[in-house]
Design an enzyme around this catalytic site. Structure first.
Site, PDB file in Angstrom:
ATOM      1  N   LYS A 103     -19.416  58.467  75.097  1.00 19.71           N
ATOM      2  CA  LYS A 103     -20.161  59.716  75.178  1.00 19.71           C
ATOM      3  C   LYS A 103     -19.731  60.670  74.074  1.00 19.71           C
ATOM      4  O   LYS A 103     -20.553  61.322  73.426  1.00 19.71           O
ATOM      5  CB  LYS A 103     -19.939  60.398  76.540  1.00 19.71           C
ATOM      6  CG  LYS A 103     -20.692  59.817  77.683  1.00 19.71           C
ATOM      7  CD  LYS A 103     -22.193  60.004  77.527  1.00 19.71           C
ATOM      8  CE  LYS A 103     -22.907  58.845  78.170  1.00 19.71           C
ATOM      9  NZ  LYS A 103     -22.813  57.574  77.458  1.00 19.71           N
ATOM     10  N   GLU A 109     -16.222  54.663  78.605  1.00 23.65           N
ATOM     11  CA  GLU A 109     -17.455  55.431  78.685  1.00 23.65           C
ATOM     12  C   GLU A 109     -17.258  56.846  78.157  1.00 23.65           C
ATOM     13  O   GLU A 109     -18.126  57.401  77.470  1.00 23.65           O
ATOM     14  CB  GLU A 109     -17.964  55.455  80.130  1.00 23.65           C
ATOM     15  CG  GLU A 109     -19.176  56.325  80.380  1.00 23.65           C
ATOM     16  CD  GLU A 109     -20.424  55.868  79.659  1.00 23.65           C
ATOM     17  OE1 GLU A 109     -21.393  56.646  79.626  1.00 23.65           O
ATOM     18  OE2 GLU A 109     -20.447  54.736  79.129  1.00 23.65           O
ATOM     19  N   TRP A 134     -38.137  55.090  65.670  1.00 18.34           N
ATOM     20  CA  TRP A 134     -36.707  54.849  65.455  1.00 18.34           C
ATOM     21  C   TRP A 134     -36.636  53.714  64.449  1.00 18.34           C
ATOM     22  O   TRP A 134     -37.026  52.587  64.735  1.00 18.34           O
ATOM     23  CB  TRP A 134     -36.026  54.484  66.764  1.00 18.34           C
ATOM     24  CG  TRP A 134     -34.531  54.418  66.691  1.00 18.34           C
ATOM     25  CD1 TRP A 134     -33.657  55.463  66.658  1.00 18.34           C
ATOM     26  CD2 TRP A 134     -33.723  53.230  66.670  1.00 18.34           C
ATOM     27  NE1 TRP A 134     -32.361  55.003  66.620  1.00 18.34           N
ATOM     28  CE2 TRP A 134     -32.377  53.634  66.621  1.00 18.34           C
ATOM     29  CE3 TRP A 134     -34.015  51.863  66.678  1.00 18.34           C
ATOM     30  CZ2 TRP A 134     -31.326  52.735  66.591  1.00 18.34           C
ATOM     31  CZ3 TRP A 134     -32.963  50.973  66.646  1.00 18.34           C
ATOM     32  CH2 TRP A 134     -31.632  51.405  66.596  1.00 18.34           C
ATOM     33  N   ARG A 153     -37.074  58.151  72.572  1.00 16.57           N
ATOM     34  CA  ARG A 153     -37.166  56.763  72.136  1.00 16.57           C
ATOM     35  C   ARG A 153     -37.107  56.625  70.617  1.00 16.57           C
ATOM     36  O   ARG A 153     -37.047  55.510  70.095  1.00 16.57           O
ATOM     37  CB  ARG A 153     -38.467  56.134  72.646  1.00 16.57           C
ATOM     38  CG  ARG A 153     -38.582  56.064  74.161  1.00 16.57           C
ATOM     39  CD  ARG A 153     -39.873  55.391  74.572  1.00 16.57           C
ATOM     40  NE  ARG A 153     -39.915  54.005  74.152  1.00 16.57           N
ATOM     41  CZ  ARG A 153     -39.501  52.979  74.882  1.00 16.57           C
ATOM     42  NH1 ARG A 153     -38.998  53.185  76.086  1.00 16.57           N
ATOM     43  NH2 ARG A 153     -39.582  51.752  74.424  1.00 16.57           N
ATOM     44  N   GLU A 197     -20.970  59.520  70.673  1.00 17.45           N
ATOM     45  CA  GLU A 197     -22.427  59.542  70.589  1.00 17.45           C
ATOM     46  C   GLU A 197     -22.965  60.912  70.202  1.00 17.45           C
ATOM     47  O   GLU A 197     -23.894  61.006  69.393  1.00 17.45           O
ATOM     48  CB  GLU A 197     -23.046  59.145  71.937  1.00 17.45           C
ATOM     49  CG  GLU A 197     -23.125  57.657  72.197  1.00 17.45           C
ATOM     50  CD  GLU A 197     -23.784  57.378  73.539  1.00 17.45           C
ATOM     51  OE1 GLU A 197     -24.604  56.446  73.589  1.00 17.45           O
ATOM     52  OE2 GLU A 197     -23.487  58.073  74.531  1.00 17.45           O
ATOM     53  N   ASN A 210     -44.431  49.033  68.781  1.00 21.23           N
ATOM     54  CA  ASN A 210     -43.029  49.046  69.190  1.00 21.23           C
ATOM     55  C   ASN A 210     -42.569  47.603  69.297  1.00 21.23           C
ATOM     56  O   ASN A 210     -43.257  46.770  69.876  1.00 21.23           O
ATOM     57  CB  ASN A 210     -42.864  49.753  70.544  1.00 21.23           C
ATOM     58  CG  ASN A 210     -41.414  49.791  70.991  1.00 21.23           C
ATOM     59  OD1 ASN A 210     -40.501  49.809  70.172  1.00 21.23           O
ATOM     60  ND2 ASN A 210     -41.200  49.808  72.295  1.00 21.23           N
ATOM     61  N   GLY A 211     -41.396  47.318  68.755  1.00 20.59           N
ATOM     62  CA  GLY A 211     -40.880  45.955  68.784  1.00 20.59           C
ATOM     63  C   GLY A 211     -40.564  45.470  67.386  1.00 20.59           C
ATOM     64  O   GLY A 211     -40.382  46.257  66.451  1.00 20.59           O
ATOM     65  N   CYS A 232     -39.096  52.523  69.701  1.00 18.78           N
ATOM     66  CA  CYS A 232     -40.096  53.492  69.290  1.00 18.78           C
ATOM     67  C   CYS A 232     -40.939  53.888  70.489  1.00 18.78           C
ATOM     68  O   CYS A 232     -40.941  53.218  71.519  1.00 18.78           O
ATOM     69  CB  CYS A 232     -40.991  52.904  68.204  1.00 18.78           C
ATOM     70  SG  CYS A 232     -40.097  52.384  66.721  1.00 18.78           S
ATOM     71  N   HIS A 268       0.477  48.527  71.476  1.00 15.41           N
ATOM     72  CA  HIS A 268       0.216  47.279  70.767  1.00 15.41           C
ATOM     73  C   HIS A 268      -0.719  47.507  69.574  1.00 15.41           C
ATOM     74  O   HIS A 268      -1.610  46.699  69.308  1.00 15.41           O
ATOM     75  CB  HIS A 268      -0.379  46.247  71.723  1.00 15.41           C
ATOM     76  CG  HIS A 268       0.540  45.865  72.826  1.00 15.41           C
ATOM     77  ND1 HIS A 268       1.652  45.064  72.640  1.00 15.41           N
ATOM     78  CD2 HIS A 268       0.552  46.214  74.144  1.00 15.41           C
ATOM     79  CE1 HIS A 268       2.296  44.911  73.787  1.00 15.41           C
ATOM     80  NE2 HIS A 268       1.649  45.600  74.719  1.00 15.41           N
ATOM     81  N   LYS A 274     -32.946  55.949  73.002  1.00  9.61           N
ATOM     82  CA  LYS A 274     -32.606  55.771  74.408  1.00  9.61           C
ATOM     83  C   LYS A 274     -32.601  54.311  74.834  1.00  9.61           C
ATOM     84  O   LYS A 274     -31.645  53.816  75.394  1.00  9.61           O
ATOM     85  CB  LYS A 274     -33.598  56.563  75.266  1.00  9.61           C
ATOM     86  CG  LYS A 274     -33.326  56.496  76.760  1.00  9.61           C
ATOM     87  CD  LYS A 274     -32.055  57.221  77.115  1.00  9.61           C
ATOM     88  CE  LYS A 274     -31.799  57.235  78.606  1.00  9.61           C
ATOM     89  NZ  LYS A 274     -30.478  57.775  78.917  1.00  9.61           N
TER      90      LYS A 274
END
Length: 604
Positions: free
Chosen positions: A483, A479, A74, A27, A486, A100-101, A2, A502, A599
């Protein structure tokens, strides 16, 4: 993850709060709110939705006050609703709090407070904080003592800011979650991250865990856990405020993709000298003495950068492994003073990575942080720190920080290999260093000449998307898939090329294009694996240099400049970033604020 903003202004704090929330929206963006005070009355407005929704409502019913706090959320405890949005107040609405937390003991505290007659209106863990403060106020404590006693009661990593109805002060604390002070002449800011107020001031104080800060119109006081005044050093942030804005670009992500030549120039600058020696001036001499193995810990994109470096170290004869930070405690095996643990974290505040770093420290291992943020928790807690120098990154999907991490770690891997007796330096090290020094201009060429926008139009009808690579190209394939998923919200998976047969080959259909990285030193094997998918009807989208044999088997091809095999995959990565961006843009996705993501994941 947050975002907290607080502002003590000389006239009106509301504009500073809203600007800060705009800059912190990466955030979290599930809900938002502000609380402002004129030193007597306390006004709170909050709602579910994005910052733009909050601004629209406030334009119709403006709030005013010289002191205020704000929050963009968030969701962790409870869905994004008006009731769960911050700021939160207690029964008597004498105090408003943003947080936040995670308050790990919130259930016990809530049960205790309910037994004392408190009524709760949200599902959040945060709401226990204002109720606790009011409980201490009712017992006769001063606002300062009530705040300090409350934060002492909280378990877990938390940052808290509060304003009171009859106080011309802001109270805040940091303990395991980031909080930084900005000083602008007679005005003060508090925020989760510097970009929130960078447009106004670059004069900052990074708080330490356990600090309580009290901001008043004429002074700022910082107290340690015992309540004693302490001094914290002032720092000047060298980021240009315009770096934290979108400029002429439609999205932060596209801006940050285009910034990579500049960020990589900063990453490489001064680290390859005229004698082709690798130089990390920030590292103490002899820190790698006695090291027998290297563990990388990171999450998401940082994990992929770690995989890339671990493969380079392994080739040099170093026992190197990359761990997902959240799994490190369970999977690391023995750790000793001969194990170098490298924590890779863009923000320096990622909860799982910090937990892995602390575990390594507790078990006697030397630690090194590779991060983008000076004075971050990782930078302060690790024995040594290397900065990637990428500048601020606002887009949730990491782009320039990945390339800067990968290049920093490529240089670091060769630096370590040169100092460990059991390692063997590459015979082509001069060519590799030359290619790394040239990578900013190679990336610029990819950006200038790319055809990703045209190709993206052909990708909209597919059902799923596979990404394959071998060796140092595998982390980039992973990666690239990350992306893509996301920001497009489409199903995408990355695989080692040889893994296709496989199991994953069963999922390949004519509606499953396979992005094939014809880069690195095992291109022929990747070609064989791509053909296996092609015979099942899949279109092959190849990425490689103009003279790569992979071009002949590709249905579509994205070209990169010819360079050293180790660097080829990093150029391919830029093509994959652009493919993800343009596909998401055509699909109308929220590129900078993808659903369910934030983020910097500062809770475990």
């Amino acid at each position: 993850m947050c975002g907290i903003i607080a502002h003590l202004a000389t006239d009106d704090a509301v504009n500073g709060l809203i600007e800060g929330l705009d800059r912190l929206e990466y955030r979290g963006y599930d809900s938002a709110g502000i609380a402002v005070s004129d030193g007597s009355d306390l006004s709170v407005y909050k709602r579910a939705g994005e910052i733009s929704d909050l601004k629209s409502d406030l334009s119709a019913a403006p709030l005013t006050g010289k002191i205020g706090i704000g929050h963009t959320r968030w969701s962790t405890h409870g869905p994004p609703t008006d009731e769960n949005a911050h700021p939160h107040t207690g029964d008597r609405e004498r105090v408003a709090v943003v947080h936040n937390g995670v308050v790990e003991n919130h259930r016990r505290l809530r049960k205790q407070l309910r037994a004392d007659g408190h009524e709760f209106t949200s599902e959040t863990d945060t709401e226990v904080i204002p109720h606790l403060i009011e409980e201490y106020l009712e017992a006769g404590d001063s606002p300062e003592m009530a705040f300090r006693r409350t934060v002492d009661d909280l378990e877990g990593g938390n940052a808290v800011a509060a304003v009171f109805e009859d106080e011309a002060r802001i109270f805040a604390s940091r303990d395991g979650s980031p909080l930084v002070v900005g000083i602008d002449d007679d005005e003060y800011y508090l925020a989760s991250d510097v970009p929130a107020f960078l447009e106004h001031t670059s004069d900052v104080i990074y708080l330490e865990d356990g600090d309580v800060v009290i901001v008043e119109p004429d002074q700022l006081r910082i107290l340690d856990p015992d309540g004693s005044s302490v001094k914290r050093s002032h720092e000047t942030v060298d980021w240009d405020p315009e770096e934290a804005g979108k400029g002429a670009f439609n999205h932060y992500m596209l801006k940050e993709i285009n910034e990579q030549p500049t960020s990589l120039t900063n990453t490489v600058r001064g680290r390859i000298d005229a004698e082709q020696e690798i130089v990390f001036e920030e590292l103490d001499t002899g820190i790698f003495d006695g090291i027998e193995e290297v563990h990388f810990v990171g999450c998401g994109t940082s994990h992929h950068a770690s995989l890339y470096s671990a493969r380079l170290m392994s080739r040099a004869g170093i026992c190197a492994r990359a761990f997902r930070a959240s799994e490190y405690v369970e999977t690391s095996g023995p750790i000793s003073e001969k194990t170098l643990v490298i924590a890779v974290t863009q923000s320096g505040e990622t909860a799982d990575t910090l937990a892995a770093l602390r575990e390594a420290t507790n078990r006697g291992a030397p630690t090194l942080a590779v991060t983008n943020v000076m004075e971050s928790t990782a930078a302060r807690e690790a024995d040594e720190t290397v900065f990637i120098r990428a500048g601020p990154e606002i887009g949730v999907a990491a782009t320039k920080t990945f390339t800067s991490q990968a290049v920093t770690l490529a240089l670091l891997s060769q630096k370590i290999a040169g100092e460990l007796p059991q390692a063997t330096l590459r015979e082509d090290l001069p060519e590799l260093l030359e290619a790394l020094a040239r990578i900013p201009e190679d990336v610029q060429q990819v950006i200038d000449q790319n055809q990703a926008a045209e190709l993206a139009r052909d990708l909209l009808t597919y059902d799923a998307y596979f990404f394959i690579g071998r060796g140092s190209s595998l982390p980039v394939a992973l990666e690239g898939a990350l992306k893509f998923k996301e920001i497009t919200y489409e199903h995408a998976e990355g695989f080692a090329s040889g893994q296709l047969k496989h199991g994953p080959l069963a999922l390949v259909t004519p509606n499953t294009p396979v992005f094939s990285l014809f880069t690195g030193e095992e291109i022929e094997k990747t070609i064989t694996n791509a053909k296996e998918a092609q015979t099942r009807g899949a279109d092959i989208i190849g990425i490689g240099s103009a003279d790569s044999p992979g071009q002949s088997v590709s249905d579509a091809y994205l070209e990169i400049p010819a360079t050293h095999p180790v660097c080829e995959s990093l150029l391919a990565n830029v093509q994959l970033q652009l493919i993800s961006y343009h596909t998401a843009d055509l699909l109308g996705r929220s590129i900078d604020k993808p659903r369910n993501l934030a983020k910097s994941v500062t809770v475990g």
